[in-house]
Design a protein around this motif. Structure first.
Motif, PDB file in Angstrom:
ATOM      1  N   THR A   1       0.819  -1.201   0.000  1.00  0.00           N
ATOM      2  CA  THR A   1       0.000   0.000   0.000  1.00  0.00           C
ATOM      3  C   THR A   1       0.859   1.259   0.000  1.00  0.00           C
ATOM      4  O   THR A   1       0.543   2.239  -0.680  1.00  0.00           O
ATOM      5  CB  THR A   1      -0.936   0.005   1.220  1.00  0.00           C
ATOM      6  N   VAL A   2       1.946   1.231   0.759  1.00  0.00           N
ATOM      7  CA  VAL A   2       2.842   2.388   0.804  1.00  0.00           C
ATOM      8  C   VAL A   2       3.395   2.715  -0.580  1.00  0.00           C
ATOM      9  O   VAL A   2       3.516   3.877  -0.960  1.00  0.00           O
ATOM     10  CB  VAL A   2       3.992   2.134   1.796  1.00  0.00           C
ATOM     11  N   GLY A   3       3.705   1.677  -1.365  1.00  0.00           N
ATOM     12  CA  GLY A   3       4.362   1.899  -2.649  1.00  0.00           C
ATOM     13  C   GLY A   3       3.458   1.922  -3.863  1.00  0.00           C
ATOM     14  O   GLY A   3       3.942   2.160  -4.974  1.00  0.00           O
ATOM     15  N   GLU A   4       2.154   1.700  -3.697  1.00  0.00           N
ATOM     16  CA  GLU A   4       1.293   1.614  -4.874  1.00  0.00           C
ATOM     17  C   GLU A   4       1.141   2.980  -5.538  1.00  0.00           C
ATOM     18  O   GLU A   4       1.139   4.029  -4.873  1.00  0.00           O
ATOM     19  CB  GLU A   4      -0.066   1.036  -4.503  1.00  0.00           C
ATOM     20  N   PHE A   5       1.002   2.964  -6.847  1.00  0.00           N
ATOM     21  CA  PHE A   5       0.969   4.226  -7.606  1.00  0.00           C
ATOM     22  C   PHE A   5      -0.234   4.302  -8.544  1.00  0.00           C
ATOM     23  O   PHE A   5      -1.039   5.218  -8.461  1.00  0.00           O
ATOM     24  CB  PHE A   5       2.259   4.379  -8.408  1.00  0.00           C
ATOM     25  N   GLY A   6      -0.346   3.338  -9.453  1.00  0.00           N
ATOM     26  CA  GLY A   6      -1.356   3.421 -10.505  1.00  0.00           C
ATOM     27  C   GLY A   6      -2.775   3.493  -9.989  1.00  0.00           C
ATOM     28  O   GLY A   6      -3.573   4.340 -10.428  1.00  0.00           O
ATOM     29  N   VAL A   7      -3.119   2.633  -9.045  1.00  0.00           N
ATOM     30  CA  VAL A   7      -4.496   2.594  -8.546  1.00  0.00           C
ATOM     31  C   VAL A   7      -4.836   3.871  -7.793  1.00  0.00           C
ATOM     32  O   VAL A   7      -5.895   4.474  -8.007  1.00  0.00           O
ATOM     33  CB  VAL A   7      -4.703   1.356  -7.643  1.00  0.00           C
ATOM     34  N   VAL A   8      -3.940   4.307  -6.906  1.00  0.00           N
ATOM     35  CA  VAL A   8      -4.250   5.497  -6.112  1.00  0.00           C
ATOM     36  C   VAL A   8      -4.307   6.747  -6.991  1.00  0.00           C
ATOM     37  O   VAL A   8      -5.079   7.669  -6.719  1.00  0.00           O
ATOM     38  CB  VAL A   8      -3.227   5.683  -4.972  1.00  0.00           C
ATOM     39  N   LEU A   9      -3.503   6.772  -8.047  1.00  0.00           N
ATOM     40  CA  LEU A   9      -3.543   7.928  -8.939  1.00  0.00           C
ATOM     41  C   LEU A   9      -4.841   7.953  -9.737  1.00  0.00           C
ATOM     42  O   LEU A   9      -5.452   9.021  -9.926  1.00  0.00           O
ATOM     43  CB  LEU A   9      -2.352   7.907  -9.894  1.00  0.00           C
ATOM     44  N   MET A  10      -5.297   6.781 -10.195  1.00  0.00           N
ATOM     45  CA  MET A  10      -6.506   6.721 -11.000  1.00  0.00           C
ATOM     46  C   MET A  10      -7.749   7.042 -10.179  1.00  0.00           C
ATOM     47  O   MET A  10      -8.636   7.776 -10.624  1.00  0.00           O
ATOM     48  CB  MET A  10      -6.644   5.329 -11.627  1.00  0.00           C
ATOM     49  N   ILE A  11      -7.818   6.494  -8.973  1.00  0.00           N
ATOM     50  CA  ILE A  11      -9.047   6.639  -8.197  1.00  0.00           C
ATOM     51  C   ILE A  11      -9.016   7.837  -7.256  1.00  0.00           C
ATOM     52  O   ILE A  11     -10.060   8.337  -6.839  1.00  0.00           O
ATOM     53  CB  ILE A  11      -9.333   5.344  -7.392  1.00  0.00           C
ATOM     54  N   GLY A  12      -7.803   8.316  -6.927  1.00  0.00           N
ATOM     55  CA  GLY A  12      -7.711   9.418  -5.980  1.00  0.00           C
ATOM     56  C   GLY A  12      -7.176  10.703  -6.558  1.00  0.00           C
ATOM     57  O   GLY A  12      -7.320  11.767  -5.957  1.00  0.00           O
ATOM     58  N   GLY A  13      -6.535  10.625  -7.718  1.00  0.00           N
ATOM     59  CA  GLY A  13      -5.944  11.820  -8.296  1.00  0.00           C
ATOM     60  C   GLY A  13      -4.701  12.241  -7.535  1.00  0.00           C
ATOM     61  O   GLY A  13      -3.996  11.427  -6.948  1.00  0.00           O
ATOM     62  N   ASP A  14      -4.463  13.523  -7.502  1.00  0.00           N
ATOM     63  CA  ASP A  14      -3.259  14.077  -6.870  1.00  0.00           C
ATOM     64  C   ASP A  14      -3.659  15.322  -6.089  1.00  0.00           C
ATOM     65  O   ASP A  14      -3.269  16.443  -6.424  1.00  0.00           O
ATOM     66  CB  ASP A  14      -2.215  14.396  -7.945  1.00  0.00           C
ATOM     67  N   ILE A  15      -4.426  15.105  -5.021  1.00  0.00           N
ATOM     68  CA  ILE A  15      -4.944  16.215  -4.228  1.00  0.00           C
ATOM     69  C   ILE A  15      -4.111  16.342  -2.955  1.00  0.00           C
ATOM     70  O   ILE A  15      -4.131  15.430  -2.114  1.00  0.00           O
ATOM     71  CB  ILE A  15      -6.425  15.997  -3.867  1.00  0.00           C
ATOM     72  N   PRO A  16      -3.369  17.426  -2.783  1.00  0.00           N
ATOM     73  CA  PRO A  16      -2.524  17.583  -1.580  1.00  0.00           C
ATOM     74  C   PRO A  16      -3.350  17.517  -0.301  1.00  0.00           C
ATOM     75  O   PRO A  16      -4.402  18.141  -0.186  1.00  0.00           O
ATOM     76  CB  PRO A  16      -1.907  18.979  -1.768  1.00  0.00           C
ATOM     77  N   GLY A  17      -2.869  16.709   0.640  1.00  0.00           N
ATOM     78  CA  GLY A  17      -3.554  16.584   1.919  1.00  0.00           C
ATOM     79  C   GLY A  17      -4.759  15.683   1.919  1.00  0.00           C
ATOM     80  O   GLY A  17      -5.337  15.430   2.972  1.00  0.00           O
ATOM     81  N   ALA A  18      -5.178  15.205   0.750  1.00  0.00           N
ATOM     82  CA  ALA A  18      -6.376  14.370   0.667  1.00  0.00           C
ATOM     83  C   ALA A  18      -6.091  13.025   0.021  1.00  0.00           C
ATOM     84  O   ALA A  18      -6.499  11.982   0.535  1.00  0.00           O
ATOM     85  CB  ALA A  18      -7.480  15.091  -0.095  1.00  0.00           C
TER      86      ALA A  18
ATOM     87  N   SER B   1       4.144   7.750  -3.234  1.00  0.00           N
ATOM     88  CA  SER B   1       4.448   7.312  -4.594  1.00  0.00           C
ATOM     89  C   SER B   1       4.053   8.371  -5.617  1.00  0.00           C
ATOM     90  O   SER B   1       4.748   8.559  -6.630  1.00  0.00           O
ATOM     91  CB  SER B   1       3.725   5.992  -4.893  1.00  0.00           C
ATOM     92  N   ILE B   2       2.957   9.079  -5.370  1.00  0.00           N
ATOM     93  CA  ILE B   2       2.550  10.167  -6.257  1.00  0.00           C
ATOM     94  C   ILE B   2       3.461  11.371  -6.068  1.00  0.00           C
ATOM     95  O   ILE B   2       3.809  12.065  -7.033  1.00  0.00           O
ATOM     96  CB  ILE B   2       1.081  10.549  -6.007  1.00  0.00           C
ATOM     97  N   ALA B   3       3.883  11.599  -4.816  1.00  0.00           N
ATOM     98  CA  ALA B   3       4.767  12.734  -4.533  1.00  0.00           C
ATOM     99  C   ALA B   3       6.091  12.599  -5.272  1.00  0.00           C
ATOM    100  O   ALA B   3       6.609  13.579  -5.825  1.00  0.00           O
ATOM    101  CB  ALA B   3       5.001  12.841  -3.030  1.00  0.00           C
ATOM    102  N   ILE B   4       6.650  11.389  -5.311  1.00  0.00           N
ATOM    103  CA  ILE B   4       7.926  11.210  -6.003  1.00  0.00           C
ATOM    104  C   ILE B   4       7.761  11.426  -7.505  1.00  0.00           C
ATOM    105  O   ILE B   4       8.655  11.966  -8.181  1.00  0.00           O
ATOM    106  CB  ILE B   4       8.527   9.817  -5.702  1.00  0.00           C
TER     107      ILE B   4
END
Length: 220
Positions: A155-172, A177-180
């Motif tokens: 979970t700490v390292g996942e990227f594709g799923v969290v980006l697709m379903i969560g986007g890139d919203i700071p603090g939310a 993985s998205i930050a890097i």
């Protein structure tokens, strides 16, 4: 390194791991000892996230959890807001994406328990719940710990799923993985290196713990 992003990633990993263990233990018990003919189908579905590209899984989750589907509308009614592009959506997506990392070790741990031990407990009058909590869980504790470590790290390292379903919203919804990814896009290579070292250290420590427990189990 952004402390807010670090905290959000840690919170997501802990919550996902706890919820996954609560869901995976009864599922693995049924997969190991159940006799339903469609059990292989459930096992295949539980393993499917391991083979699917993260973006494919993230896309279908985004569609499924949207307001145009019945599950999406039900979740909006329960939670009070759309699941997509929220922390709740990250938790759901992370649980589905990391499900194989919980199911595989726990199922293997349950399967390794001698049937004679279970038969003896049944003959002594122990019910299913007592066998689960007093026998199966203690005997499979190393497998459960392994599943917890793998789910947390994945979970700490996942990227594709969290980006697709969560986007890139700071603090939310922005995780490490998205930050890097953002840091590399902005040519902030020093910060990206610090974030990468942290993710690498977490993964290495997880593998050391898993292999260490495996050797102790073989010696016991």
């Amino acid at each position: 390194m952004d402390a807010q992003t670090l905290w959000l990633t840690f919170k997501l990993a802990v919550l996902t791991t706890l919820l996954l263990l609560c869901a995976a233990i009864p599922l693995c018990h049924w997969l190991t000892f159940g006799k339903a003919r469609w059990r292989p189908i459930v096992e295949a579905v539980a393993t499917l996230p391991l083979l699917l590209p993260p973006t494919v899984l993230g896309f279908y989750l985004l569609v499924l959890l949207g307001p145009r589907t019945a599950p999406g509308r039900l979740l909006i009614h329960i939670i009070g807001h759309p699941v997509a592009f929220s922390f709740s959506g990250l938790v759901i997506g992370s649980m589905i994406y990391s499900l194989p990392f919980a199911v595989q070790p726990i199922t293997a741990g349950f399967s390794a328990i001698s049937p004679e031990v279970l038969d003896a407990a049944t003959l002594l009058g122990a019910g299913r719940l007592r066998i689960l909590f007093d026998l199966l869980l203690p005997l499979a504790r190393r497998s459960i710990l392994t599943a917890a470590v793998l789910c947390f790290t994945h979970t700490v390292g996942e990227f594709g799923v969290v980006l697709m379903i969560g986007g890139d919203i700071p603090g939310a919804t922005r995780t490490l993985s998205i930050a890097i990814y953002d840091q590399v896009q902005d040519f902030r290579y020093t910060q990206a290196n610090h974030t990468a070292i942290l993710l690498l250290s977490v993964s290495l420590l997880a593998l050391i713990l898993v292999y260490g427990w495996g050797r102790q189990a073989r010696r016991a």
